[in-house]
Write a protein that holds these residues in place. Sequence first.
Motif, short mmCIF file in Angstrom:
data_model
loop_
_atom_site.label_atom_id
_atom_site.label_comp_id
_atom_site.label_asym_id
_atom_site.label_seq_id
_atom_site.Cartn_x
_atom_site.Cartn_y
_atom_site.Cartn_z
N GLU A 195 0.16 10.46 4.09
CA GLU A 195 -1.10 11.39 3.49
C GLU A 195 -2.15 11.13 2.88
OE1 GLU A 195 1.97 12.31 3.03
OE2 GLU A 195 2.66 12.74 5.00
N ASP A 196 -2.19 10.79 2.21
CA ASP A 196 -2.95 10.49 1.06
C ASP A 196 -4.45 9.13 1.19
OD1 ASP A 196 -2.45 11.84 -1.30
OD2 ASP A 196 -1.04 10.49 -1.92
N LEU A 197 -3.25 8.17 2.19
CA LEU A 197 -4.37 6.49 3.21
C LEU A 197 -4.73 7.79 3.99
CD1 LEU A 197 -1.49 4.50 3.28
CD2 LEU A 197 -3.20 4.09 1.88
N ARG A 210 2.34 2.33 -3.30
CA ARG A 210 1.43 3.03 -3.97
C ARG A 210 0.91 4.49 -3.77
NH1 ARG A 210 -1.31 -2.21 -4.46
NH2 ARG A 210 -2.96 -1.31 -2.21
N ARG A 211 0.65 4.34 -2.23
CA ARG A 211 0.50 5.67 -1.39
C ARG A 211 1.10 6.33 -0.25
NH1 ARG A 211 -5.91 6.19 -2.43
NH2 ARG A 211 -6.81 4.77 -3.64
N SER A 212 0.88 7.46 -0.47
CA SER A 212 1.29 8.32 0.88
C SER A 212 0.74 8.19 2.20
CB SER A 212 2.34 9.66 0.35
OG SER A 212 1.14 10.92 0.45
N GLU A 215 -5.96 10.43 4.04
CA GLU A 215 -7.87 11.04 3.65
C GLU A 215 -8.26 10.35 2.84
OE1 GLU A 215 -6.75 13.88 0.26
OE2 GLU A 215 -4.55 14.89 1.47
N VAL A 216 -8.14 9.23 2.59
CA VAL A 216 -9.37 8.11 2.07
C VAL A 216 -9.84 7.62 3.29
CG1 VAL A 216 -8.96 5.89 1.13
CG2 VAL A 216 -7.87 7.64 -0.11
N LEU A 265 0.23 -1.43 -0.41
CA LEU A 265 0.08 0.03 0.40
C LEU A 265 0.60 0.85 -0.43
CD1 LEU A 265 -2.89 0.40 0.09
CD2 LEU A 265 -2.72 0.79 2.75
#
Length: 114
Positions: free
Chosen positions: A93-95, A89-91, A97-98, A86
């Motif tokens: 911070e992105d996680l 694919r994502r930082s 937000e999601v 995971l």
Amino acid sequence: MGERSLRGSRLGSVSYETERNTAPIDRQYAEYRCPSGHLFTVPFADDAELPDTWECKFDGAAAKLVGGAEPAPKKVKPPRTHWDMLLERRSVEDLEEVLAERLEVLRGRRTRAS
């Protein structure tokens, strides 16, 4: 063509070549010992490099060369977890937000259901 065929011959299973005027190659014998204690010898060509490990002919375990160097340990990759994949694919911070978006959706469902 039929006259040239070899009758009564087992092609492939019998060699018609003689060993006359040939000399066997020089050999060296290596001793191996497996973890179960089996000791056995394996013949190699005199100029061959001896492998550090050999499969035991009695139980199939990896036997080590007697008097040889310890085999180098294999490099083992640590297992990749779901979290590792995971993060590829994502930082973080992105996680976050999601996660916040999904929590809002779930909280919205609870208030409507009540």
